[in-house]
Design a protein around this motif. Structure first.
Motif, PDB file in Angstrom:
ATOM      1  N   HIS A 117      74.408 103.182-100.800  1.00 53.27           N
ATOM      2  CA  HIS A 117      74.002 102.091 -99.902  1.00 53.27           C
ATOM      3  C   HIS A 117      73.426 102.647 -98.598  1.00 53.27           C
ATOM      4  CE1 HIS A 117      73.897  97.982 -98.605  1.00 53.27           C
ATOM      5  NE2 HIS A 117      74.646  98.215 -97.562  1.00 53.27           N
ATOM      6  N   LEU A 118      74.027 103.691 -98.067  1.00 52.16           N
ATOM      7  CA  LEU A 118      73.506 104.302 -96.841  1.00 52.16           C
ATOM      8  C   LEU A 118      72.085 104.821 -97.066  1.00 52.16           C
ATOM      9  CD1 LEU A 118      76.662 106.300 -95.637  1.00 52.16           C
ATOM     10  CD2 LEU A 118      75.738 104.202 -94.639  1.00 52.16           C
ATOM     11  N   LEU A 119      71.854 105.443 -98.212  1.00 54.15           N
ATOM     12  CA  LEU A 119      70.515 105.969 -98.506  1.00 54.15           C
ATOM     13  C   LEU A 119      69.500 104.840 -98.620  1.00 54.15           C
ATOM     14  CD1 LEU A 119      71.521 108.709-101.102  1.00 54.15           C
ATOM     15  CD2 LEU A 119      70.621 109.100 -98.801  1.00 54.15           C
ATOM     16  N   THR A 120      69.919 103.714 -99.158  1.00 56.36           N
ATOM     17  CA  THR A 120      69.019 102.564 -99.314  1.00 56.36           C
ATOM     18  C   THR A 120      68.706 101.912 -97.971  1.00 56.36           C
ATOM     19  OG1 THR A 120      69.865 102.116-101.534  1.00 56.36           O
ATOM     20  CG2 THR A 120      68.741 100.305-100.415  1.00 56.36           C
ATOM     21  N   GLU A 121      69.702 101.849 -97.098  1.00 53.94           N
ATOM     22  CA  GLU A 121      69.565 101.099 -95.848  1.00 53.94           C
ATOM     23  C   GLU A 121      69.046 101.915 -94.677  1.00 53.94           C
ATOM     24  OE1 GLU A 121      70.017  97.826 -95.498  1.00 53.94           O
ATOM     25  OE2 GLU A 121      70.302  97.758 -97.666  1.00 53.94           O
ATOM     26  N   GLN A 122      68.883 103.237 -94.838  1.00 54.98           N
ATOM     27  CA  GLN A 122      68.459 104.065 -93.707  1.00 54.98           C
ATOM     28  C   GLN A 122      67.045 103.690 -93.261  1.00 54.98           C
ATOM     29  OE1 GLN A 122      67.644 108.220 -94.494  1.00 54.98           O
ATOM     30  NE2 GLN A 122      67.434 107.807 -96.685  1.00 54.98           N
ATOM     31  N   ASN A 123      66.816 103.807 -91.946  1.00 60.37           N
ATOM     32  CA  ASN A 123      65.468 103.579 -91.414  1.00 60.37           C
ATOM     33  C   ASN A 123      64.700 104.899 -91.402  1.00 60.37           C
ATOM     34  OD1 ASN A 123      66.397 105.034 -89.185  1.00 60.37           O
ATOM     35  ND2 ASN A 123      66.809 103.186 -87.970  1.00 60.37           N
ATOM     36  N   GLY A 132      66.386 108.007 -90.310  1.00 59.89           N
ATOM     37  CA  GLY A 132      67.592 108.426 -91.023  1.00 59.89           C
ATOM     38  C   GLY A 132      68.853 107.806 -90.451  1.00 59.89           C
ATOM     39  N   HIS A 133      68.719 106.651 -89.802  1.00 62.57           N
ATOM     40  CA  HIS A 133      69.872 105.954 -89.230  1.00 62.57           C
ATOM     41  C   HIS A 133      70.134 104.665 -90.014  1.00 62.57           C
ATOM     42  CE1 HIS A 133      68.879 107.850 -85.028  1.00 62.57           C
ATOM     43  NE2 HIS A 133      69.128 108.747 -85.974  1.00 62.57           N
ATOM     44  N   VAL A 134      71.388 104.315 -90.134  1.00 62.01           N
ATOM     45  CA  VAL A 134      71.768 103.019 -90.697  1.00 62.01           C
ATOM     46  C   VAL A 134      72.402 102.219 -89.560  1.00 62.01           C
ATOM     47  CG1 VAL A 134      73.199 101.799 -92.373  1.00 62.01           C
ATOM     48  CG2 VAL A 134      72.134 103.978 -92.992  1.00 62.01           C
ATOM     49  N   VAL A 135      71.711 101.189 -89.096  1.00 62.61           N
ATOM     50  CA  VAL A 135      72.177 100.407 -87.949  1.00 62.61           C
ATOM     51  C   VAL A 135      73.024  99.257 -88.479  1.00 62.61           C
ATOM     52  CG1 VAL A 135      71.507  99.209 -85.834  1.00 62.61           C
ATOM     53  CG2 VAL A 135      70.062 101.042 -86.747  1.00 62.61           C
ATOM     54  N   ARG A 136      74.275  99.545 -88.721  1.00 65.92           N
ATOM     55  CA  ARG A 136      75.216  98.549 -89.230  1.00 65.92           C
ATOM     56  C   ARG A 136      76.620  98.941 -88.815  1.00 65.92           C
ATOM     57  NH1 ARG A 136      73.123  94.940 -92.813  1.00 65.92           N
ATOM     58  NH2 ARG A 136      71.399  95.774 -94.001  1.00 65.92           N
ATOM     59  N   THR A 137      77.425  97.947 -88.536  1.00 62.61           N
ATOM     60  CA  THR A 137      78.824  98.209 -88.229  1.00 62.61           C
ATOM     61  C   THR A 137      79.583  98.510 -89.517  1.00 62.61           C
ATOM     62  OG1 THR A 137      79.479  95.896 -88.472  1.00 62.61           O
ATOM     63  CG2 THR A 137      78.697  96.594 -86.293  1.00 62.61           C
ATOM     64  N   HIS A 138      80.786  99.089 -89.359  1.00 63.56           N
ATOM     65  CA  HIS A 138      81.624  99.341 -90.532  1.00 63.56           C
ATOM     66  C   HIS A 138      81.967  98.029 -91.225  1.00 63.56           C
ATOM     67  CE1 HIS A 138      83.136 103.493 -88.913  1.00 63.56           C
ATOM     68  NE2 HIS A 138      81.827 103.318 -88.796  1.00 63.56           N
ATOM     69  N   GLU A 139      82.162  96.984 -90.438  1.00 59.49           N
ATOM     70  CA  GLU A 139      82.490  95.673 -91.013  1.00 59.49           C
ATOM     71  C   GLU A 139      81.320  95.135 -91.839  1.00 59.49           C
ATOM     72  OE1 GLU A 139      83.845  92.905 -88.145  1.00 59.49           O
ATOM     73  OE2 GLU A 139      84.300  91.342 -89.612  1.00 59.49           O
ATOM     74  N   GLN A 176      82.666 116.193 -93.890  1.00 59.79           N
ATOM     75  CA  GLN A 176      81.912 117.035 -94.813  1.00 59.79           C
ATOM     76  C   GLN A 176      80.498 117.351 -94.305  1.00 59.79           C
ATOM     77  OE1 GLN A 176      81.979 114.954 -98.582  1.00 59.79           O
ATOM     78  NE2 GLN A 176      84.205 115.018 -98.716  1.00 59.79           N
ATOM     79  N   GLY A 177      80.145 116.852 -93.119  1.00 57.40           N
ATOM     80  CA  GLY A 177      78.838 117.122 -92.549  1.00 57.40           C
ATOM     81  C   GLY A 177      77.708 116.283 -93.124  1.00 57.40           C
ATOM     82  N   LEU A 178      78.053 115.204 -93.813  1.00 60.41           N
ATOM     83  CA  LEU A 178      77.020 114.370 -94.428  1.00 60.41           C
ATOM     84  C   LEU A 178      76.448 113.355 -93.442  1.00 60.41           C
ATOM     85  CD1 LEU A 178      78.836 113.633 -97.824  1.00 60.41           C
ATOM     86  CD2 LEU A 178      77.046 115.315 -97.388  1.00 60.41           C
ATOM     87  N   VAL A 179      77.266 112.877 -92.510  1.00 62.22           N
ATOM     88  CA  VAL A 179      76.835 111.859 -91.549  1.00 62.22           C
ATOM     89  C   VAL A 179      77.449 112.154 -90.187  1.00 62.22           C
ATOM     90  CG1 VAL A 179      76.732 110.092 -93.370  1.00 62.22           C
ATOM     91  CG2 VAL A 179      78.773 110.263 -91.934  1.00 62.22           C
ATOM     92  N   THR A 180      76.872 111.511 -89.173  1.00 63.55           N
ATOM     93  CA  THR A 180      77.475 111.473 -87.833  1.00 63.55           C
ATOM     94  C   THR A 180      77.683 110.000 -87.482  1.00 63.55           C
ATOM     95  OG1 THR A 180      76.371 113.503 -87.146  1.00 63.55           O
ATOM     96  CG2 THR A 180      77.174 112.044 -85.399  1.00 63.55           C
ATOM     97  N   LEU A 181      78.862 109.678 -86.986  1.00 66.06           N
ATOM     98  CA  LEU A 181      79.188 108.282 -86.688  1.00 66.06           C
ATOM     99  C   LEU A 181      79.011 107.999 -85.209  1.00 66.06           C
ATOM    100  CD1 LEU A 181      82.411 107.891 -88.875  1.00 66.06           C
ATOM    101  CD2 LEU A 181      80.026 107.454 -89.497  1.00 66.06           C
ATOM    102  N   ASN A 182      78.218 106.974 -84.912  1.00 60.44           N
ATOM    103  CA  ASN A 182      78.088 106.447 -83.560  1.00 60.44           C
ATOM    104  C   ASN A 182      78.454 104.973 -83.598  1.00 60.44           C
ATOM    105  OD1 ASN A 182      77.273 108.841 -82.405  1.00 60.44           O
ATOM    106  ND2 ASN A 182      75.087 108.412 -82.644  1.00 60.44           N
ATOM    107  N   GLY A 225      78.228 101.372 -84.072  1.00 61.37           N
ATOM    108  CA  GLY A 225      77.281 100.476 -84.719  1.00 61.37           C
ATOM    109  C   GLY A 225      76.146 101.169 -85.452  1.00 61.37           C
ATOM    110  N   ARG A 226      76.314 102.468 -85.711  1.00 62.42           N
ATOM    111  CA  ARG A 226      75.202 103.231 -86.287  1.00 62.42           C
ATOM    112  C   ARG A 226      75.749 104.432 -87.045  1.00 62.42           C
ATOM    113  NH1 ARG A 226      69.724 103.722 -84.165  1.00 62.42           N
ATOM    114  NH2 ARG A 226      70.416 102.099 -82.743  1.00 62.42           N
ATOM    115  N   VAL A 227      75.154 104.725 -88.194  1.00 61.49           N
ATOM    116  CA  VAL A 227      75.511 105.917 -88.968  1.00 61.49           C
ATOM    117  C   VAL A 227      74.267 106.789 -89.081  1.00 61.49           C
ATOM    118  CG1 VAL A 227      76.392 106.798 -91.160  1.00 61.49           C
ATOM    119  CG2 VAL A 227      77.204 104.583 -90.301  1.00 61.49           C
TER     120      VAL A 227
END
Length: 215
Positions: free
Chosen positions: A155-161, A164-171, A194-200, A202-204
């Motif tokens: 889902h992250l790969l599909t939703e990335q802009n 390479g960011h996914v602007v979505r909350t965890h909820e 695991q170094g796959l993502v960085t969490l900010n 409202g944004r992954v």
């Protein structure tokens, strides 16, 4: 509001009589982000055809957990609404404007009359049904047979802009996948370790798309 023919190419295949009827009958509609479009149990009196923005259709379980069934993007409409208009049955889910939405609202009476009389309109509706049915089958397979970490990575790969960011909350991600926010947060933390993502907030940020693709 752009010209209807630009948003809906099927109109170029329709007869001049149908195009005139569409322009005269379909009402421009604006919905602010977060506005409800249809509630569970509602009778559908219009079919909105989205020109700009995104609508989200979702179900809520008895435990209160939401699952996104699909989104309605520009050029599309909602197949559940179309089904309810044709069958005169209540809407079985919830729909809301995820962003500001511009649409044309086709009255139920016109929808049914055009479905009988216009091959172009009928073809548009059947094409929507075919594409969305495939999406829903894919969703059912994912929920039934895939682990949450596999589904979240995909889902992250599909939703990335483009960045390479996914602007979505965890909820919001949890609602997309039909799981809890706590589960999504736990899996994202593991992805970050695991170094796959960085969490900010409202944004992954996707740091290793190839690694996510191999989950």
């Amino acid at each position: 509001m752009p010209d209807a023919a630009d948003a809906f190419p099927f109109l170029s295949e329709a007869t001049p009589t149908f195009r005139d009827a569409f322009v005269q009958t379909a009402r421009p509609l604006h919905l602010d982000a977060g506005s409800p479009i249809c509630l569970e149990g509602d009778l559908c009196r219009h079919l909105p055809l989205v020109v700009r923005g995104t609508g989200r259709v979702y179900r809520i379980s008895e435990t209160g957990r939401a699952l996104t069934l699909y989104r309605v993007e520009p050029g599309e409409s909602c197949i559940l609404t179309a089904s309810c208009v044709l069958s005169a049955r209540p809407f079985p889910a919830f729909a809301e404007a995820e962003t500001d939405v511009e649409a044309f609202a086709v009255p139920a009476e016109a929808f049914r009359a055009w479905f009988d009389a216009s091959p172009a309109w009928r073809g548009y509706v059947f094409d929507l049904l075919a594409r969305r049915f495939a999406d829903v089958v894919e969703l059912v397979e994912a929920v039934a047979f895939q682990r949450v970490d596999e589904r979240l990575a995909a889902h992250l790969l599909t939703e990335q802009n483009a960045a390479g960011h996914v602007v979505r909350t965890h909820e919001a991600l949890a609602a997309d996948l039909g799981t809890s926010r706590e589960v999504v947060s736990r899996v994202l933390k593991e992805f970050e370790r695991q170094g796959l993502v960085t969490l900010n907030r409202g944004r992954v940020l996707l740091d290793d798309a190839a690694g996510l693709a191999h989950r």
